[in-house]
Design a protein around this motif. Sequence first.
Motif, short mmCIF file in Angstrom:
data_model
loop_
_atom_site.label_atom_id
_atom_site.label_comp_id
_atom_site.label_asym_id
_atom_site.label_seq_id
_atom_site.Cartn_x
_atom_site.Cartn_y
_atom_site.Cartn_z
N HIS A 85 0.81 -1.22 0.00
CA HIS A 85 0.00 0.00 0.00
C HIS A 85 0.84 1.27 0.00
CE1 HIS A 85 1.28 -0.34 4.11
NE2 HIS A 85 0.80 0.86 4.38
N LYS A 86 2.14 1.17 0.31
CA LYS A 86 2.97 2.37 0.45
C LYS A 86 2.97 3.22 -0.81
CE LYS A 86 5.88 1.31 4.33
NZ LYS A 86 5.42 -0.04 4.76
N PHE A 87 2.76 2.58 -1.95
CA PHE A 87 2.66 3.31 -3.22
C PHE A 87 1.62 4.44 -3.15
CE2 PHE A 87 0.39 3.94 -7.20
CZ PHE A 87 1.40 4.14 -8.12
N LEU A 122 -4.84 -6.78 3.24
CA LEU A 122 -3.58 -7.50 3.01
C LEU A 122 -2.62 -6.46 2.45
CD1 LEU A 122 -2.20 -10.21 3.05
CD2 LEU A 122 -3.13 -10.69 0.79
N SER A 123 -1.89 -5.80 3.40
CA SER A 123 -1.17 -4.57 3.04
C SER A 123 0.01 -4.78 2.10
CB SER A 123 -0.68 -3.87 4.31
OG SER A 123 0.05 -4.76 5.12
N GLY A 124 0.54 -6.02 2.03
CA GLY A 124 1.68 -6.22 1.14
C GLY A 124 1.99 -7.70 0.93
N VAL A 133 -1.19 -2.44 12.27
CA VAL A 133 -0.83 -1.07 12.63
C VAL A 133 0.66 -0.99 12.95
CG1 VAL A 133 -1.21 0.82 14.26
CG2 VAL A 133 -3.13 -0.62 13.56
N GLY A 134 1.42 -0.31 12.09
CA GLY A 134 2.80 0.04 12.42
C GLY A 134 2.75 1.50 12.84
N GLY A 135 2.98 2.40 11.86
CA GLY A 135 2.65 3.81 12.08
C GLY A 135 1.14 4.01 11.95
N GLY A 136 0.52 3.12 11.20
CA GLY A 136 -0.93 3.13 11.13
C GLY A 136 -1.53 3.60 9.82
N SER A 137 -0.74 3.63 8.72
CA SER A 137 -1.30 4.22 7.49
C SER A 137 -2.26 3.30 6.74
CB SER A 137 -0.19 4.70 6.56
OG SER A 137 0.52 3.65 5.96
N ASN A 138 -1.93 2.00 6.62
CA ASN A 138 -2.89 1.14 5.90
C ASN A 138 -4.16 0.96 6.74
OD1 ASN A 138 -3.26 -2.06 6.54
ND2 ASN A 138 -1.25 -1.41 7.31
N GLY A 150 6.55 8.46 5.56
CA GLY A 150 6.03 7.18 5.10
C GLY A 150 4.83 6.61 5.80
N SER A 151 4.36 7.22 6.88
CA SER A 151 3.19 6.65 7.55
C SER A 151 2.35 7.78 8.14
CB SER A 151 3.61 5.66 8.62
OG SER A 151 2.46 4.98 9.12
N ALA A 152 1.24 7.42 8.77
CA ALA A 152 0.29 8.42 9.28
C ALA A 152 0.76 8.96 10.63
CB ALA A 152 -1.10 7.82 9.39
C1 LIG Z 1 5.26 -0.50 6.05
C2 LIG Z 1 4.26 -1.59 6.05
C3 LIG Z 1 3.27 -1.68 7.05
C4 LIG Z 1 3.19 -0.76 8.23
O1 LIG Z 1 2.94 0.56 7.95
P1 LIG Z 1 1.55 1.28 8.28
O2 LIG Z 1 1.87 2.71 8.09
O3 LIG Z 1 1.16 0.93 9.67
O4 LIG Z 1 0.56 0.78 7.29
C5 LIG Z 1 2.33 -2.69 6.94
N1 LIG Z 1 2.35 -3.58 5.92
C6 LIG Z 1 3.29 -3.53 4.96
C7 LIG Z 1 3.26 -4.55 3.86
C8 LIG Z 1 4.28 -2.54 4.99
O5 LIG Z 1 5.21 -2.50 4.01
#
Ligand SMILES: *Cc1c(COP(=O)(O)O)cnc(C)c1O
Length: 387
Positions: free
Chosen positions: A83-85, A370-372, A228-233, A186-188
């Motif tokens: 999703h980072k794209f 499924l973020s990646g 949730v990492g930084g939380g963007s997805n 890179g994130s929220a």
């Molecule tokens: C970077 C990453 C995350 C964590 O980042 P968020 O900002 O929380 O979305 C989650 N999934 C994938 C595949 C990532 O590359």
Amino acid sequence: MPSRYGPYGGAFVPETLVPALEELERTWKAARRDAGFRRELSRYSRSLGGRPTPLYFAERLSRRAGGAQIWLKREDLVHGGAHKFNNALGQGLLARRMGKPRLIAETGAGQHGVATAMIGAALGLRTEIYMGEVDMERQRPNVLRMQLLGAEVHPVTSGQRTLKDAINAALRDWIANVRTTHYLLGSAVGPHPFPAIVADFQSVIGREIARAATRLWGRPPDLAVACVGGGSNAIGTFHPLLRTRTELLGVEAGGPRGHPTGAASLARGRPGILHGTYSYVLQDRDGEIRDTASISAGLDYAGVGPEHAFLKDSGRARYVAVHDEDALRAFRWLCEDEGIIPALEPSHAIFAAVREARRRPTSHHIVVTLSGRGDKDLEVVGRAIGA
Ligand SMILES: *Cc1c(COP(=O)(O)O)cnc(C)c1O
């Protein structure tokens, strides 16, 4: 667009950055109202990014769970494999609109650095990436990818030489070069307006989920789950569903079983300031940032986006932590049941979704973002399962 989410958020930055943050907010607000900008964003999203992504019924995984239906929002199919794209593209277009010819970014595992380098190349912007020396050693293939895409990678040798130090180095560069440079965060997280802008560009995920759900079932999902990492997805998944009755579940990294914190800032942290924003932070009694741990580099961050802090306190979203061992189990379920190799980050969300599905009727629809995809994690997984 709020600069605060309840008590959370804000912009705790040196004076020199205030004009740049204000310019960014102005540019973004004007761009949102500009049909030409929206057309360009959607053209790149479709023809470079591969959007819209499918909503896939994970039938065999649902059968394994034995309850509600589990559907996957396939952000693993986006260009670059995550999703980072979505965020890199949106901010890249904002940089071009501001007339800034240079992008800088921080990266931990290298995924955001690769997304930024991809966009920098596609939009013709010079790109420089800050990465901790330790991370560069751990993530050689991504360093090479960034370089092949024309970006310069700067090793960061201060502190623990990982993500937190890379963010500090990128902030220092931005302060020195703010007139020519956009910091593509890179994130929220970070100071306002970044959390709002990143949520906006990632909300394409939730909008597509809502649209597909209406078409498929005539109503929004019963539950939406995202890691949730930084939380963007997660915030991109949640935002367009906030005003529906969809339950929202964020899944943090619990780290290896027995670790005191993992990287679960919401579950095990307390409010404080990190990287320019007020939110939950993993810190000790003196406010020192604690060492985090997670099998997934993308979730391994001591802070979290301020809007998640607000959603947690208000009860609109729930947050749980999933341990490394359980994320690995879910990783293998998705491989064996669905023929999809997921990234380790969303494997945390898959585990939580399966646990939720067990307690719910078969008429319920659970959507997991499924973020990646998992190509980047093969070595880590191979080591963990002794393959
Ligand atoms: C970077 C990453 C995350 C964590 O980042 P968020 O900002 O929380 O979305 C989650 N999934 C994938 C595949 C990532 O590359």
